[in-house]
Scaffold this motif. Structure first.
Motif, PDB file in Angstrom:
ATOM      1  N   TYR A   1      -5.467  15.875  -8.199  1.00 17.39           N
ATOM      2  CA  TYR A   1      -5.158  14.684  -7.429  1.00 17.39           C
ATOM      3  C   TYR A   1      -4.052  13.887  -8.101  1.00 17.39           C
ATOM      4  O   TYR A   1      -4.030  13.779  -9.339  1.00 17.39           O
ATOM      5  N   CYS A   2      -3.188  13.304  -7.293  1.00 11.09           N
ATOM      6  CA  CYS A   2      -2.306  12.299  -7.867  1.00 11.09           C
ATOM      7  C   CYS A   2      -2.823  10.927  -7.455  1.00 11.09           C
ATOM      8  O   CYS A   2      -3.522  10.773  -6.452  1.00 11.09           O
ATOM      9  N   ALA A   3      -2.476   9.941  -8.266  1.00 11.97           N
ATOM     10  CA  ALA A   3      -2.983   8.598  -8.058  1.00 11.97           C
ATOM     11  C   ALA A   3      -1.938   7.580  -8.517  1.00 11.97           C
ATOM     12  O   ALA A   3      -1.140   7.869  -9.412  1.00 11.97           O
ATOM     13  N   ALA A   4      -1.980   6.414  -7.908  1.00 13.59           N
ATOM     14  CA  ALA A   4      -1.032   5.346  -8.204  1.00 13.59           C
ATOM     15  C   ALA A   4      -1.750   4.163  -8.846  1.00 13.59           C
ATOM     16  O   ALA A   4      -2.823   3.758  -8.384  1.00 13.59           O
ATOM     17  N   ASP A   5      -1.142   3.642  -9.879  1.00 15.63           N
ATOM     18  CA  ASP A   5      -1.702   2.541 -10.675  1.00 15.63           C
ATOM     19  C   ASP A   5      -0.762   1.349 -10.575  1.00 15.63           C
ATOM     20  O   ASP A   5       0.356   1.402 -11.083  1.00 15.63           O
ATOM     21  N   GLU A   6      -1.225   0.270  -9.973  1.00 17.05           N
ATOM     22  CA  GLU A   6      -0.374  -0.907  -9.769  1.00 17.05           C
ATOM     23  C   GLU A   6      -0.088  -1.672 -11.045  1.00 17.05           C
ATOM     24  O   GLU A   6       0.931  -2.357 -11.133  1.00 17.05           O
ATOM     25  N   HIS A   7      -0.948  -1.566 -12.022  1.00 16.84           N
ATOM     26  CA  HIS A   7      -0.856  -2.479 -13.169  1.00 16.84           C
ATOM     27  C   HIS A   7      -0.613  -1.795 -14.511  1.00 16.84           C
ATOM     28  O   HIS A   7      -0.336  -2.457 -15.494  1.00 16.84           O
ATOM     29  N   GLY A   8      -0.743  -0.502 -14.560  1.00 15.81           N
ATOM     30  CA  GLY A   8      -0.612   0.186 -15.836  1.00 15.81           C
ATOM     31  C   GLY A   8       0.825   0.548 -16.161  1.00 15.81           C
ATOM     32  O   GLY A   8       1.766   0.256 -15.413  1.00 15.81           O
TER      33      GLY A   8
ATOM     34  N   MET B   1       1.962   6.381 -12.318  1.00 16.83           N
ATOM     35  CA  MET B   1       1.325   7.469 -11.594  1.00 16.83           C
ATOM     36  C   MET B   1       0.530   8.352 -12.550  1.00 16.83           C
ATOM     37  O   MET B   1       0.879   8.476 -13.731  1.00 16.83           O
ATOM     38  N   GLY B   2      -0.498   8.951 -12.008  1.00 22.86           N
ATOM     39  CA  GLY B   2      -1.300   9.853 -12.817  1.00 22.86           C
ATOM     40  C   GLY B   2      -1.672  11.098 -12.050  1.00 22.86           C
ATOM     41  O   GLY B   2      -1.714  11.085 -10.812  1.00 22.86           O
ATOM     42  N   TRP B   3      -1.919  12.159 -12.771  1.00 22.06           N
ATOM     43  CA  TRP B   3      -2.486  13.391 -12.216  1.00 22.06           C
ATOM     44  C   TRP B   3      -3.882  13.572 -12.822  1.00 22.06           C
ATOM     45  O   TRP B   3      -4.047  13.502 -14.050  1.00 22.06           O
ATOM     46  N   PHE B   4      -4.830  13.792 -11.949  1.00 23.21           N
ATOM     47  CA  PHE B   4      -6.213  14.025 -12.344  1.00 23.21           C
ATOM     48  C   PHE B   4      -6.654  15.381 -11.814  1.00 23.21           C
ATOM     49  O   PHE B   4      -6.049  15.924 -10.893  1.00 23.21           O
TER      50      PHE B   4
ATOM     51  N   GLN C   1       0.840  -1.183   0.000  1.00 27.37           N
ATOM     52  CA  GLN C   1       0.000   0.000   0.000  1.00 27.37           C
ATOM     53  C   GLN C   1       0.878   1.236   0.000  1.00 27.37           C
ATOM     54  O   GLN C   1       2.006   1.220   0.501  1.00 27.37           O
ATOM     55  N   VAL C   2       0.365   2.315  -0.562  1.00 28.66           N
ATOM     56  CA  VAL C   2       1.113   3.557  -0.639  1.00 28.66           C
ATOM     57  C   VAL C   2       0.191   4.708  -0.250  1.00 28.66           C
ATOM     58  O   VAL C   2      -0.999   4.685  -0.525  1.00 28.66           O
ATOM     59  N   GLN C   3       0.755   5.683   0.422  1.00 26.14           N
ATOM     60  CA  GLN C   3       0.028   6.901   0.767  1.00 26.14           C
ATOM     61  C   GLN C   3       0.585   8.038  -0.078  1.00 26.14           C
ATOM     62  O   GLN C   3       1.797   8.146  -0.269  1.00 26.14           O
ATOM     63  N   LEU C   4      -0.304   8.884  -0.559  1.00 25.62           N
ATOM     64  CA  LEU C   4       0.075   9.962  -1.466  1.00 25.62           C
ATOM     65  C   LEU C   4      -0.336  11.301  -0.877  1.00 25.62           C
ATOM     66  O   LEU C   4      -1.469  11.455  -0.399  1.00 25.62           O
ATOM     67  N   VAL C   5       0.573  12.261  -0.926  1.00 24.27           N
ATOM     68  CA  VAL C   5       0.284  13.599  -0.433  1.00 24.27           C
ATOM     69  C   VAL C   5       0.695  14.615  -1.493  1.00 24.27           C
ATOM     70  O   VAL C   5       1.874  14.691  -1.863  1.00 24.27           O
ATOM     71  N   GLU C   6      -0.286  15.388  -1.953  1.00 24.85           N
ATOM     72  CA  GLU C   6      -0.030  16.427  -2.944  1.00 24.85           C
ATOM     73  C   GLU C   6       0.261  17.763  -2.266  1.00 24.85           C
ATOM     74  O   GLU C   6      -0.216  18.029  -1.174  1.00 24.85           O
ATOM     75  N   SER C   7       1.005  18.588  -2.978  1.00 28.34           N
ATOM     76  CA  SER C   7       1.237  19.961  -2.540  1.00 28.34           C
ATOM     77  C   SER C   7       1.544  20.797  -3.771  1.00 28.34           C
ATOM     78  O   SER C   7       1.746  20.264  -4.866  1.00 28.34           O
ATOM     79  N   GLY C   8       1.578  22.114  -3.557  1.00 21.07           N
ATOM     80  CA  GLY C   8       1.949  23.018  -4.633  1.00 21.07           C
ATOM     81  C   GLY C   8       0.810  23.779  -5.259  1.00 21.07           C
ATOM     82  O   GLY C   8       1.033  24.649  -6.105  1.00 21.07           O
ATOM     83  N   GLY C   9      -0.415  23.440  -4.863  1.00 18.13           N
ATOM     84  CA  GLY C   9      -1.540  24.195  -5.390  1.00 18.13           C
ATOM     85  C   GLY C   9      -1.574  25.607  -4.829  1.00 18.13           C
ATOM     86  O   GLY C   9      -0.801  25.965  -3.939  1.00 18.13           O
ATOM     87  N   GLY C  10      -2.462  26.397  -5.372  1.00 17.49           N
ATOM     88  CA  GLY C  10      -2.597  27.771  -4.900  1.00 17.49           C
ATOM     89  C   GLY C  10      -3.292  28.627  -5.927  1.00 17.49           C
ATOM     90  O   GLY C  10      -3.930  28.124  -6.855  1.00 17.49           O
TER      91      GLY C  10
ATOM     92  N   TYR D   1      -4.717   3.947  -5.654  1.00 18.57           N
ATOM     93  CA  TYR D   1      -4.503   4.806  -4.487  1.00 18.57           C
ATOM     94  C   TYR D   1      -4.570   6.255  -4.925  1.00 18.57           C
ATOM     95  O   TYR D   1      -4.089   6.618  -6.006  1.00 18.57           O
ATOM     96  N   TRP D   2      -5.118   7.085  -4.016  1.00 18.13           N
ATOM     97  CA  TRP D   2      -5.334   8.495  -4.318  1.00 18.13           C
ATOM     98  C   TRP D   2      -4.861   9.374  -3.177  1.00 18.13           C
ATOM     99  O   TRP D   2      -4.958   8.991  -2.003  1.00 18.13           O
ATOM    100  N   GLY D   3      -4.380  10.544  -3.539  1.00 20.00           N
ATOM    101  CA  GLY D   3      -4.112  11.553  -2.539  1.00 20.00           C
ATOM    102  C   GLY D   3      -5.367  12.328  -2.214  1.00 20.00           C
ATOM    103  O   GLY D   3      -6.435  12.094  -2.787  1.00 20.00           O
ATOM    104  N   GLN D   4      -5.214  13.287  -1.313  1.00 19.22           N
ATOM    105  CA  GLN D   4      -6.348  14.099  -0.857  1.00 19.22           C
ATOM    106  C   GLN D   4      -6.667  15.247  -1.809  1.00 19.22           C
ATOM    107  O   GLN D   4      -7.755  15.812  -1.745  1.00 19.22           O
TER     108      GLN D   4
END
Length: 125
Positions: A95-102, A34-37, A1-10, A114-117
């Motif tokens: 959001y950033c997200a993690a893809d195990e199989h892609g 990884m992806g950005w949505f 499992q992985v935890q994701l934390v985004e930053s840099g918005g504003g 997995y998704w960040g907040q």
């Protein structure tokens, strides 16, 4: 499992730039594509960019090609989204997200495990 934390918005003016970061903890991010949505109010969440485990393969939505760049530094467990020439309609929660199989080629939300907040991006005119 992985935890994701985004930053840099504003808040940025139209035409400006922001760089978003996504730091992974737990299982190392190099195990995932990884992806950005982004999701604006009243709209569906859409994939703007994705990247393979090594960074050798990337995907961009047509609307951001030439302006956004996704890249990763696996030694830092971090994925970035450099956004240039931002437009007002691109204001959204990113959001950033993690893809195990892609392989950095998948764009549907249900492909990602997995998704960040999320981090808010506001673009003023």
């Amino acid at each position: 499992q992985v935890q994701l934390v985004e930053s840099g918005g504003g808040l940025v003016q139209a035409g400006g730039s922001l760089r978003l970061s996504c730091v992974a903890s737990g299982r190392t991010s190099s195990n995932y594509a990884m992806g950005w949505f982004r999701q604006a109010p009243g709209k569906e969440r859409e994939c703007v960019a994705a990247i393979s485990r090594t960074g050798g393969n990337t995907y961009y939505a047509d609307s951001v090609k030439g302006r956004f760049t996704i890249f990763r530094i696996n030694a830092k467990n971090t994925v970035f989204l450099q956004m240039n020439i931002l437009e007002t309609e691109e204001a959204a929660v990113y959001y950033c997200a993690a893809d195990e199989h892609g392989f950095g080629d998948r764009t549907r939300t249900h492909d990602y495990n997995y998704w960040g907040q999320g981090t808010q991006v506001t673009v003023s005119s």
